[in-house]
Design a protein around this motif. Structure first.
Motif, PDB file in Angstrom:
ATOM      1  N   MET A 191      -6.432  11.020   0.169  1.00 25.90           N
ATOM      2  CA  MET A 191      -6.364   9.530   0.897  1.00 25.90           C
ATOM      3  C   MET A 191      -6.208   9.586   2.378  1.00 25.90           C
ATOM      4  O   MET A 191      -6.879   8.651   3.164  1.00 25.90           O
ATOM      5  N   GLY A 192      -5.508  10.538   2.833  1.00 20.80           N
ATOM      6  CA  GLY A 192      -5.165  10.794   4.346  1.00 20.80           C
ATOM      7  C   GLY A 192      -6.512  10.982   5.030  1.00 20.80           C
ATOM      8  O   GLY A 192      -6.883  10.253   5.901  1.00 20.80           O
ATOM      9  N   LEU A 193      -7.388  11.908   4.349  1.00 19.89           N
ATOM     10  CA  LEU A 193      -8.635  12.427   5.223  1.00 19.89           C
ATOM     11  C   LEU A 193      -9.562  11.348   5.180  1.00 19.89           C
ATOM     12  O   LEU A 193     -10.350  10.845   5.978  1.00 19.89           O
ATOM     13  N   THR A 194      -9.635  10.503   3.719  1.00 17.27           N
ATOM     14  CA  THR A 194     -10.509   9.156   3.911  1.00 17.27           C
ATOM     15  C   THR A 194     -10.259   8.151   4.772  1.00 17.27           C
ATOM     16  O   THR A 194     -11.326   7.955   5.353  1.00 17.27           O
ATOM     17  N   VAL A 195      -9.136   7.848   4.797  1.00 17.22           N
ATOM     18  CA  VAL A 195      -8.622   6.600   5.898  1.00 17.22           C
ATOM     19  C   VAL A 195      -8.948   6.973   7.040  1.00 17.22           C
ATOM     20  O   VAL A 195      -9.698   6.271   8.000  1.00 17.22           O
ATOM     21  N   ALA A 196      -8.564   8.304   7.577  1.00 12.55           N
ATOM     22  CA  ALA A 196      -8.886   8.768   8.789  1.00 12.55           C
ATOM     23  C   ALA A 196     -10.463   9.020   9.282  1.00 12.55           C
ATOM     24  O   ALA A 196     -10.772   8.465  10.287  1.00 12.55           O
ATOM     25  N   ALA A 197     -11.044   9.457   8.285  1.00 15.85           N
ATOM     26  CA  ALA A 197     -12.508   9.583   8.490  1.00 15.85           C
ATOM     27  C   ALA A 197     -13.187   8.412   8.512  1.00 15.85           C
ATOM     28  O   ALA A 197     -14.103   8.117   9.688  1.00 15.85           O
TER      29      ALA A 197
ATOM     30  N   GLY B 269     -17.438   3.911  -0.380  1.00 16.27           N
ATOM     31  CA  GLY B 269     -17.350   4.659  -1.616  1.00 16.27           C
ATOM     32  C   GLY B 269     -17.636   6.017  -1.617  1.00 16.27           C
ATOM     33  O   GLY B 269     -17.209   7.036  -2.029  1.00 16.27           O
ATOM     34  N   LEU B 270     -18.949   6.422  -1.124  1.00 15.13           N
ATOM     35  CA  LEU B 270     -19.573   7.579  -0.986  1.00 15.13           C
ATOM     36  C   LEU B 270     -18.478   8.636   0.036  1.00 15.13           C
ATOM     37  O   LEU B 270     -18.394   9.906  -0.274  1.00 15.13           O
ATOM     38  N   LEU B 271     -18.181   7.979   1.068  1.00 13.44           N
ATOM     39  CA  LEU B 271     -17.223   8.936   1.816  1.00 13.44           C
ATOM     40  C   LEU B 271     -15.929   9.185   0.864  1.00 13.44           C
ATOM     41  O   LEU B 271     -15.612  10.358   1.305  1.00 13.44           O
ATOM     42  N   ALA B 272     -15.252   8.462   0.206  1.00 10.54           N
ATOM     43  CA  ALA B 272     -13.996   8.745  -0.339  1.00 10.54           C
ATOM     44  C   ALA B 272     -14.428   9.894  -1.434  1.00 10.54           C
ATOM     45  O   ALA B 272     -13.661  10.716  -1.921  1.00 10.54           O
ATOM     46  N   ALA B 273     -15.592   9.509  -2.206  1.00 10.53           N
ATOM     47  CA  ALA B 273     -15.889  10.596  -3.242  1.00 10.53           C
ATOM     48  C   ALA B 273     -16.235  11.872  -2.645  1.00 10.53           C
ATOM     49  O   ALA B 273     -15.754  13.107  -3.257  1.00 10.53           O
ATOM     50  N   THR B 274     -16.928  11.803  -1.377  1.00  6.54           N
ATOM     51  CA  THR B 274     -17.138  13.301  -0.742  1.00  6.54           C
ATOM     52  C   THR B 274     -15.554  14.150  -0.613  1.00  6.54           C
ATOM     53  O   THR B 274     -15.688  15.228  -0.715  1.00  6.54           O
ATOM     54  N   VAL B 275     -14.754  13.326   0.028  1.00  8.70           N
ATOM     55  CA  VAL B 275     -13.546  13.828   0.338  1.00  8.70           C
ATOM     56  C   VAL B 275     -12.681  14.318  -0.932  1.00  8.70           C
ATOM     57  O   VAL B 275     -11.987  15.412  -0.799  1.00  8.70           O
ATOM     58  N   CYS B 276     -12.701  13.504  -1.743  1.00 10.68           N
ATOM     59  CA  CYS B 276     -12.076  13.855  -2.967  1.00 10.68           C
ATOM     60  C   CYS B 276     -12.484  15.188  -3.834  1.00 10.68           C
ATOM     61  O   CYS B 276     -11.871  15.971  -4.041  1.00 10.68           O
ATOM     62  N   CYS B 277     -14.027  15.360  -3.864  1.00 12.63           N
ATOM     63  CA  CYS B 277     -14.590  16.400  -4.429  1.00 12.63           C
ATOM     64  C   CYS B 277     -14.284  17.624  -3.498  1.00 12.63           C
ATOM     65  O   CYS B 277     -13.958  18.762  -4.048  1.00 12.63           O
ATOM     66  N   LEU B 278     -14.206  17.629  -2.310  1.00 14.67           N
ATOM     67  CA  LEU B 278     -13.761  18.545  -1.464  1.00 14.67           C
ATOM     68  C   LEU B 278     -12.635  19.143  -1.296  1.00 14.67           C
ATOM     69  O   LEU B 278     -12.302  20.160  -1.682  1.00 14.67           O
TER      70      LEU B 278
ATOM     71  N   LEU C 105       0.895  -1.067   0.039  1.00 12.30           N
ATOM     72  CA  LEU C 105       0.007  -0.143   0.170  1.00 12.30           C
ATOM     73  C   LEU C 105       0.761   1.301  -0.013  1.00 12.30           C
ATOM     74  O   LEU C 105       0.591   2.302  -0.663  1.00 12.30           O
ATOM     75  N   ILE C 106       2.061   1.369   0.785  1.00  9.18           N
ATOM     76  CA  ILE C 106       3.026   2.341   0.751  1.00  9.18           C
ATOM     77  C   ILE C 106       3.424   2.485  -0.759  1.00  9.18           C
ATOM     78  O   ILE C 106       3.630   3.722  -1.141  1.00  9.18           O
ATOM     79  N   GLY C 107       3.811   1.515  -1.361  1.00  9.74           N
ATOM     80  CA  GLY C 107       4.246   1.586  -2.803  1.00  9.74           C
ATOM     81  C   GLY C 107       3.264   2.040  -3.662  1.00  9.74           C
ATOM     82  O   GLY C 107       3.556   3.024  -4.759  1.00  9.74           O
ATOM     83  N   ALA C 108       2.011   1.718  -3.358  1.00 12.27           N
ATOM     84  CA  ALA C 108       0.987   2.263  -4.235  1.00 12.27           C
ATOM     85  C   ALA C 108       0.792   3.879  -3.988  1.00 12.27           C
ATOM     86  O   ALA C 108       0.732   4.707  -5.131  1.00 12.27           O
TER      87      ALA C 108
ATOM     88  N   MET D 194     -11.037   2.597  -2.678  1.00 12.10           N
ATOM     89  CA  MET D 194     -11.640   3.841  -3.411  1.00 12.10           C
ATOM     90  C   MET D 194     -10.757   5.148  -3.355  1.00 12.10           C
ATOM     91  O   MET D 194     -10.567   5.727  -4.207  1.00 12.10           O
ATOM     92  N   ALA D 195     -10.121   5.393  -2.213  1.00  6.18           N
ATOM     93  CA  ALA D 195      -9.459   6.555  -2.188  1.00  6.18           C
ATOM     94  C   ALA D 195      -8.090   6.316  -2.924  1.00  6.18           C
ATOM     95  O   ALA D 195      -7.634   7.565  -3.640  1.00  6.18           O
ATOM     96  N   LEU D 196      -7.638   5.413  -3.211  1.00 11.66           N
ATOM     97  CA  LEU D 196      -6.246   5.064  -4.078  1.00 11.66           C
ATOM     98  C   LEU D 196      -6.745   5.202  -5.644  1.00 11.66           C
ATOM     99  O   LEU D 196      -6.238   6.131  -6.182  1.00 11.66           O
ATOM    100  N   VAL D 197      -7.977   4.660  -5.896  1.00 12.45           N
ATOM    101  CA  VAL D 197      -8.420   5.176  -7.213  1.00 12.45           C
ATOM    102  C   VAL D 197      -8.424   6.421  -7.567  1.00 12.45           C
ATOM    103  O   VAL D 197      -8.125   6.917  -8.463  1.00 12.45           O
ATOM    104  N   LEU D 198      -9.054   7.260  -6.617  1.00 11.67           N
ATOM    105  CA  LEU D 198      -9.528   8.583  -7.029  1.00 11.67           C
ATOM    106  C   LEU D 198      -8.503   9.439  -6.973  1.00 11.67           C
ATOM    107  O   LEU D 198      -8.228  10.313  -7.593  1.00 11.67           O
ATOM    108  N   ALA D 199      -7.367   9.259  -5.968  1.00  6.81           N
ATOM    109  CA  ALA D 199      -6.123   9.867  -6.028  1.00  6.81           C
ATOM    110  C   ALA D 199      -5.383   9.719  -7.381  1.00  6.81           C
ATOM    111  O   ALA D 199      -4.875  10.671  -7.830  1.00  6.81           O
TER     112      ALA D 199
END
Length: 322
Positions: free
Chosen positions: A100-106, A188-197, A73-76, A140-145
């Motif tokens: 990514m950090g906000l999504t995982v933490a949230a 999935g919705l949480l990751a999308a929310t953070v990414c768009c924010l 995951l660190i490599g990704a 989801m956070a990795l893909v959106l990143a």
């Protein structure tokens, strides 16, 4: 919102998607976690989650082990950063890492501290809160990143395989009995929310520009085909009279994962997250040179003092001559 060199419509479109994704996240939580009927249906699916064939369980176990492999995951994450650095998309790299950090933490704070799962149904199944799924949030956070740091013309080409990977992770967590359908949808919705924010904040700061190249015909066709197949796959499973609740839930998780990734891709289609730059081929504007004063300075009229310099004459012309 400060003006930027990107389209104002695109900036507002991304900004307005944040409360929409958040509203869907809250609605999923209230419907499936906080109601008796929602818990009953999900418990039925969860109870049947471990009934897959041996090869399916092995495959899912391997996929989940990959998601727990920290060096991988660190490599990704490092790979996402390298893509941003190679493309000289500094702000995109920052947005990707922060997202990514906000999504995982949230996801962890919401699941372990803020959200609760009241025990409205009795039975041997675990009643602790598992909403949202940490594994699906990370996937989801990795893909959106990756979509954020890629140029706009390549996003759709990366979004489709990325969406299929997230769908596989969602199915694996449900098949292993780790998570319910609502957990995967909420993640999935949480990751999308953070990414768009995060993207909206960069747009508000003017750290973006209009995409020089829109997705080509191949990318657009691939995106539309993936969306139609995702919707069709769920409708086919839902309308099948022989389909079990588990099969319908699996299809819902898979289709929702694909559609969320494609929705974010569509929102970012005309945005490049980097500092505005001049268009290639344009030369800087030449410096403005004031024309010289015509002829020698005139002498003073009777009763007037002499103008002592061209600067003083220019001042009088600007202030006194209409």
């Amino acid at each position: 919102m400060r003006p930027s060199s990107t389209s104002p419509a695109a900036a507002w479109r991304i900004a307005l998607s944040v409360p929409l994704f958040l509203f869907a996240f809250i609605a999923i939580y209230l419907q499936f976690v906080r109601t008796r009927e929602g818990q009953r249906w999900e418990n039925e699916v969860l109870a049947a989650g471990g009934r897959g064939t041996g090869w399916l369980r092995d495959r899912n176990s391997g996929l989940l082990e990959v998601m727990d492999d920290r060096p991988l995951l660190i490599g990704a994450v490092v790979g996402v950063i390298l893509v941003a650095l190679v493309g000289r998309r500094w702000w995109a790299g920052l947005a990707a890492v922060v997202g990514m950090g906000l999504t995982v933490a949230a996801s962890q704070v919401l699941k372990l501290s803020l959200l609760e799962r009241p025990r409205l149904q009795t039975g041997p199944l675990p009643s602790h809160n598992s909403f949202p799924s940490g594994h699906v949030s990370l996937a989801m956070a990795l893909v959106l990143a990756l979509l954020v740091v890629l140029p706009s013309r390549l996003r759709v080409l990366a979004a489709v395989p990325g969406a299929l990977w997230v769908a596989s992770v969602s199915t694996a967590t449900m098949q292993a009995g780790w998570h319910r359908l609502s957990d995967t949808l909420g993640a999935g919705l949480l990751a999308a929310t953070v990414c768009c924010l995060v993207v909206s904040l960069l747009l508000a700061l003017g750290k973006a520009r209009r995409a020089a190249h829109r997705p080509g015909p191949l990318g657009l066709a691939l995106g539309w085909v993936a969306a139609v197949v995702a919707i069709g796959w769920f409708l086919v499973r839902y309308s099948d009279v022989d389909a079990t609740a588990t099969e319908i839930a699996m299809a819902a998780a898979q289709s929702a994962s694909v559609l969320i990734v494609l929705a974010v891709t569509a929102l970012l289609r005309s945005v490049e997250l980097l500092a505005p730059v001049a268009v290639r081929g344009e030369s800087p504007a030449p410096p403005v040179v004031e024309p010289p004063l015509p002829g020698p300075l005139p002498g003073p009229l009777p009763g007037q003092r002499r103008v002592v310099s061209p600067e003083e004459l220019r001042y009088y012309r600007q202030q006194l001559v209409p």
